[in-house]
Design a protein around this motif. Structure first.
Motif, mmCIF file in Angstrom:
data_model
loop_
_atom_site.group_PDB
_atom_site.id
_atom_site.type_symbol
_atom_site.label_atom_id
_atom_site.label_comp_id
_atom_site.label_asym_id
_atom_site.label_seq_id
_atom_site.Cartn_x
_atom_site.Cartn_y
_atom_site.Cartn_z
ATOM 1 N N PRO A 163 0.818 -1.369 0.102
ATOM 2 C CA PRO A 163 -0.170 0.534 0.620
ATOM 3 C C PRO A 163 0.743 1.545 -0.218
ATOM 4 O O PRO A 163 1.802 1.040 0.664
ATOM 5 N N PRO A 164 0.295 2.315 -0.825
ATOM 6 C CA PRO A 164 1.061 3.817 -1.129
ATOM 7 C C PRO A 164 0.835 4.075 0.562
ATOM 8 O O PRO A 164 0.410 4.141 0.665
ATOM 9 N N SER A 165 1.517 5.353 0.661
ATOM 10 C CA SER A 165 1.249 6.046 1.686
ATOM 11 C C SER A 165 1.294 7.800 1.162
ATOM 12 O O SER A 165 1.280 8.210 -0.031
ATOM 13 N N VAL A 166 0.714 8.578 1.674
ATOM 14 C CA VAL A 166 0.300 9.912 1.701
ATOM 15 C C VAL A 166 1.134 10.786 2.053
ATOM 16 O O VAL A 166 0.935 11.347 3.586
ATOM 17 N N LEU A 167 1.654 11.094 1.583
ATOM 18 C CA LEU A 167 2.881 12.196 2.049
ATOM 19 C C LEU A 167 2.188 13.745 2.539
ATOM 20 O O LEU A 167 1.427 14.462 1.354
ATOM 21 N N ASP A 168 3.222 14.344 2.917
ATOM 22 C CA ASP A 168 2.651 15.811 3.255
ATOM 23 C C ASP A 168 3.785 16.335 2.465
ATOM 24 O O ASP A 168 4.666 16.054 1.614
ATOM 25 N N SER A 169 3.638 17.698 2.506
ATOM 26 C CA SER A 169 5.049 18.790 2.006
ATOM 27 C C SER A 169 6.230 18.220 2.379
ATOM 28 O O SER A 169 7.190 18.628 1.597
ATOM 29 N N VAL A 174 1.419 10.875 6.097
ATOM 30 C CA VAL A 174 0.455 11.944 6.591
ATOM 31 C C VAL A 174 -0.009 10.802 6.947
ATOM 32 O O VAL A 174 -1.360 11.503 8.280
ATOM 33 N N MET A 175 -0.942 9.799 5.386
ATOM 34 C CA MET A 175 -1.733 8.722 6.092
ATOM 35 C C MET A 175 -1.451 7.804 5.277
ATOM 36 O O MET A 175 -0.063 7.781 4.876
ATOM 37 N N GLU A 176 -1.657 6.393 5.871
ATOM 38 C CA GLU A 176 -0.835 5.332 5.965
ATOM 39 C C GLU A 176 -1.896 3.915 5.946
ATOM 40 O O GLU A 176 -3.169 4.723 7.229
ATOM 41 N N GLN A 177 -1.507 3.238 5.984
ATOM 42 C CA GLN A 177 -2.876 1.657 5.807
ATOM 43 C C GLN A 177 -2.111 1.358 7.592
ATOM 44 O O GLN A 177 -0.968 1.020 7.646
ATOM 45 N N GLN A 178 -2.847 1.162 8.227
ATOM 46 C CA GLN A 178 -3.361 0.785 9.321
ATOM 47 C C GLN A 178 -4.334 -0.539 9.777
ATOM 48 O O GLN A 178 -4.606 -0.244 8.800
ATOM 49 N N VAL A 179 -3.803 -1.292 10.943
ATOM 50 C CA VAL A 179 -4.937 -1.782 11.639
ATOM 51 C C VAL A 179 -5.375 -1.755 12.260
ATOM 52 O O VAL A 179 -4.765 -0.934 12.738
ATOM 53 N N VAL A 180 -7.038 -1.349 12.262
ATOM 54 C CA VAL A 180 -7.932 -0.760 13.163
ATOM 55 C C VAL A 180 -8.700 -2.162 14.047
ATOM 56 O O VAL A 180 -8.659 -3.462 12.870
ATOM 57 N N LEU A 271 -8.713 8.993 -3.722
ATOM 58 C CA LEU A 271 -7.632 8.963 -4.940
ATOM 59 C C LEU A 271 -6.582 7.345 -4.317
ATOM 60 O O LEU A 271 -5.910 7.149 -4.848
ATOM 61 N N TRP A 272 -5.808 7.223 -2.918
ATOM 62 C CA TRP A 272 -5.683 5.892 -2.779
ATOM 63 C C TRP A 272 -6.296 5.148 -3.162
ATOM 64 O O TRP A 272 -5.954 4.415 -3.301
ATOM 65 N N GLN A 273 -7.031 4.596 -2.937
ATOM 66 C CA GLN A 273 -8.084 3.663 -3.343
ATOM 67 C C GLN A 273 -8.309 3.620 -5.054
ATOM 68 O O GLN A 273 -7.911 2.511 -4.861
ATOM 69 N N GLU A 274 -7.658 4.383 -5.503
ATOM 70 C CA GLU A 274 -7.857 4.261 -7.315
ATOM 71 C C GLU A 274 -6.501 3.764 -7.426
ATOM 72 O O GLU A 274 -6.477 2.724 -8.481
ATOM 73 N N GLY A 275 -5.582 4.567 -6.319
ATOM 74 C CA GLY A 275 -4.262 4.192 -6.974
ATOM 75 C C GLY A 275 -4.058 2.123 -6.410
ATOM 76 O O GLY A 275 -3.676 1.196 -7.962
ATOM 77 N N GLN A 276 -4.661 1.602 -5.111
ATOM 78 C CA GLN A 276 -4.761 0.242 -5.169
ATOM 79 C C GLN A 276 -5.654 -0.046 -5.648
ATOM 80 O O GLN A 276 -5.012 -1.209 -6.167
ATOM 81 N N ASP A 277 -6.504 0.280 -6.191
ATOM 82 C CA ASP A 277 -7.120 -0.962 -7.582
ATOM 83 C C ASP A 277 -6.296 -0.787 -8.768
ATOM 84 O O ASP A 277 -6.515 -2.023 -9.407
ATOM 85 N N LYS A 278 -6.190 -0.189 -9.069
ATOM 86 C CA LYS A 278 -5.145 -0.034 -10.348
ATOM 87 C C LYS A 278 -4.129 -1.093 -10.112
ATOM 88 O O LYS A 278 -3.775 -1.391 -11.178
ATOM 89 N N PRO A 305 2.080 4.733 -7.074
ATOM 90 C CA PRO A 305 2.647 5.160 -5.805
ATOM 91 C C PRO A 305 2.073 5.843 -5.330
ATOM 92 O O PRO A 305 1.134 5.926 -5.260
ATOM 93 N N ASN A 306 3.547 6.642 -3.874
ATOM 94 C CA ASN A 306 2.990 7.315 -3.060
ATOM 95 C C ASN A 306 2.713 8.877 -3.742
ATOM 96 O O ASN A 306 2.137 9.002 -4.793
ATOM 97 N N ILE A 307 1.780 9.018 -2.458
ATOM 98 C CA ILE A 307 0.336 10.499 -2.891
ATOM 99 C C ILE A 307 1.340 11.339 -2.216
ATOM 100 O O ILE A 307 1.180 11.750 -1.060
ATOM 101 N N ALA A 308 1.702 12.297 -3.625
ATOM 102 C CA ALA A 308 2.417 13.192 -2.281
ATOM 103 C C ALA A 308 1.688 14.766 -2.192
ATOM 104 O O ALA A 308 0.847 15.163 -3.546
ATOM 105 N N THR A 309 1.563 15.291 -1.578
ATOM 106 C CA THR A 309 0.238 16.049 -1.394
ATOM 107 C C THR A 309 1.513 17.763 -0.179
ATOM 108 O O THR A 309 2.331 17.001 -0.496
ATOM 109 N N THR A 310 0.121 18.747 -0.975
ATOM 110 C CA THR A 310 1.203 20.100 -0.118
ATOM 111 C C THR A 310 0.953 20.600 1.370
ATOM 112 O O THR A 310 0.631 21.448 1.342
ATOM 113 N N ILE A 311 0.386 19.204 1.440
ATOM 114 C CA ILE A 311 -0.264 19.706 3.565
ATOM 115 C C ILE A 311 0.897 20.149 4.079
ATOM 116 O O ILE A 311 1.780 18.975 3.666
#
Length: 601
Positions: A163-169, A174-180, A271-278, A305-311
């Motif tokens: 699983p990719p990560s969502v990255l901050d600026s 800043v977001m990752e797949q985790q077990v809940v 967006l993350w899920q779209e990447g996982q689906d692809k 790929p990881n998602i690079a955000t502007t946050i």
């Protein structure tokens, strides 16, 4: 060989003879329908083809009864269909030959299709033999798939890559797949015992609230709470030991810091899920009795790929902390004027309960809209920053009684002073002489009323309709009437003034939004004049409590609403940072100004 029944010369009109003859014909017909009876050079081919047809048709009973061990064959074929799916496989006989009078061999070709580009083909080899007058398939699980045994089964499964990560600026996750873990309760669960364990984590969950939820579930289980790993660990054993409590782990995309939350995370999750689906691939696995599995066919998908955000993580946390003590719905939206980058979008819990209002909630912008009104007036040439204009405490303009806040009266002052002190009467009188579309066009120049399609971000900016009558222009000039804006839209107005033209919003690096319309930028001299007036608002106007913040420009706003206290606004610019603060029902702009100070300091 079964002999054909020939016509009899016996008079079958005699009842007894007729009955015997009918029985004979039926018996011969039944014998001819027995699968693969008698012998002959085509018998291995025949029984193999019948077996292949039955497998293709998912006819478990017919296929199993063609074998020497129907019970074992039925179990294996059922498991294959369960694991690989109905109507997915096709079996054909490619070779068959007889060796002697009562034995033969054959080859089965299998083709499975699990979706576009997901094809699995192979061949197996089997034996057939005659038992009396009947030919049967000698049962072997490997007939169904190579190396299949009685102790193994087949399973098709979709696969995904890491699983990719969502990255901050700054490039940090800043977001990752985790077990809940879902804490599920049966109706028999002890609500008080469960609440005692989870209320320290979620104070709003009580024994009474759980009992109410269970009573409303009509006897079905409920999910009491979803816990992160760090929250579950101290109480996991005690929860698991309670009767009627079931713990169900799941993988989810979450912020790496529980304190981080933002309406932008919803779009980023999509967006993350779209990447996982692809990145999806597929596999056929050989599964042993102990559950271990070996992949025997399939293909991995491309790496997501990881998602690079502007946050900006620090700004996001700062915005959330600034809102923490506010009881009314409150939000902060921060943008980078030079690039349009979305730096922070924060809401408090009261705002979260109403949805993503920072991005899509439409409200009257009040006096923050005077940035647009002043721009329209300057562009129309009806005034300059130094034009002396009246600022009475209250005035009837086109039948609408317009008061200043607490009816303050400045007398006659330059426009820049009236702006800094937010004179409603001055702005209302200015707008009367403007063209019907002047405020609409000036709003578009700052992005207000423009819709953007931005990857990972769903936004609305606002609406500034044409004001066709002087009375309508009076209302619109002070951000009331039919004029609406979102906090995102007002942050975009501030960013446009800072940048000199409207920047294109962007949440994912390298993927700016697309506007549904464009407007010529505001003349540079006008935006410069607006910046000077917004600086005066902080140094000597309605936002002097922020005067200690070096270089800050701003505009306060109070917006009246029907049936409730007024909303409070503040829009600001500090260097390459533009932002809007909105507090619903604040009754004045003062709380928004205070939150802005906390955010910036």
């Amino acid at each position: 060989m079964i002999e054909k029944v020939r016509p009899s010369r016996v008079d079958i009109r005699h009842p007894l003879i007729r009955k015997i003859t009918v029985f004979t014909v039926i018996g011969v017909a039944a014998a001819s329908s027995i699968v693969a009876c008698s012998s002959g050079p085509d018998q291995p081919q025949s029984v193999a083809e019948q077996f292949a047809t039955a497998l293709t048709d998912d006819d478990v009973s017919a296929a199993a009864n063609l074998t020497t061990d129907p019970a074992a064959a039925s179990t294996a074929i059922t498991a294959m269909i369960d694991g690989l799916g109905e109507d997915e496989g096709t079996f054909t006989v490619s070779e068959a030959e007889q060796s002697g009078d009562d034995a033969g061999t054959f080859t089965l070709d299998a083709a499975w299709n699990f979706g576009e580009g997901q094809d699995w083909t192979y061949s197996t080899h089997g034996n057939a033999s005659a038992s009396g007058d009947q030919w049967l398939i000698e049962w072997d699980p490997a007939l169904l798939a190579p190396d299949l045994r009685a102790s193994t089964t087949l399973r098709y499964t979709p696969t995904t890559g890491a699983p990719p990560s969502v990255l901050d600026s700054a490039g940090q996750p800043v977001m990752e797949q985790q077990v809940v873990t879902l804490v599920n309760l049966e109706p028999t669960a002890d609500a008080a015992a469960v609440a005692a364990l989870i209320s320290p984590i979620a104070p709003t969950i009580t024994a009474d609230s759980l009992r109410s939820d269970l009573a409303a579930s009509a006897g079905k289980p409920i999910t009491a709470i979803t816990l992160r790993a760090e929250d579950l660990a101290p109480i996991e054993d005690r929860l698991a030991s309670l009767p009627g409590v079931m713990l169900a782990p799941q993988a989810r995309l979450l912020s790496v810091d529980k304190a981080l939350t933002s309406p932008t995370f919803t779009g980023l999750s999509d967006l993350w899920q779209e990447g996982q689906d692809k990145s999806a691939g597929w596999a056929v696995q050989m599964v042993k009795e102990n559950g271990s599995a070996t992949t025997i066919a399939g293909q991995d998908g491309p790496v997501a790929p990881n998602i690079a955000t502007t946050i900006d993580r620090n700004l996001q946390l700062g915005a959330e902390n600034a809102l923490a003590g506010v009881t009314q719905p409150a939000v902060i939206v921060a943008l980078q004027p030079s690039s349009g980058a979305v730096l922070a979008v924060a809401q408090n819990s009261a705002a979260d309960a109403q949805g993503p209002i920072a991005l899509t909630g439409l409200y009257p912008p009040g006096s923050t809209f005077k940035t647009v009104t002043t721009s329209a007036a300057l562009q129309a040439g009806v005034a300059t920053p130094d034009t002396i204009l009246p600022c009475p405490g209250t005035e009837n303009v086109e039948g609408r009684q317009i008061p200043n806040d607490d009816e303050f009266d400045l007398g006659s002052v330059p426009l820049h002073t009236a702006f800094a002190h937010s004179c409603n009467t001055t702005m209302a009188r200015l707008a009367v002489g403007l063209p019907a579309d002047a405020l609409h066009n000036a709003g578009l120049q700052f992005g207000l009323g423009v819709d953007y399609v931005t990857p990972g971000l769903t936004t609305v900016t606002g609406n500034v309709p044409d004001a066709n009558t002087p009375a309508e222009r009076v209302e619109s000039a002070i951000g009331q009437g039919t004029v609406t804006a979102t906090p995102f839209g007002m942050a975009l107005v501030a960013a446009s003034i800072a940048h000199g033209e409207t920047p294109t919003p962007m949440l994912v690096k390298g993927q700016p939004g697309v506007a549904d319309q464009t407007a010529a930028p505001t003349p540079a001299v006008v935006t410069e004049q607006l910046r000077t007036m917004m600086r005066e608002t902080v140094t000597g106007g309605t936002a002097t409590t922020l005067a200690d913040i070096d270089g800050l420009l701003g505009k306060t706003g109070t917006a009246e609403v029907d049936g409730g206290p007024a909303h409070g606004w503040f829009v600001g610019i500090k260097g390459d940072l533009a932002f809007a603060v909105f507090i619903a029902g604040a009754d004045s702009s003062a709380p928004a100004v205070q939150v802005a100070g906390t955010f910036l300091r």
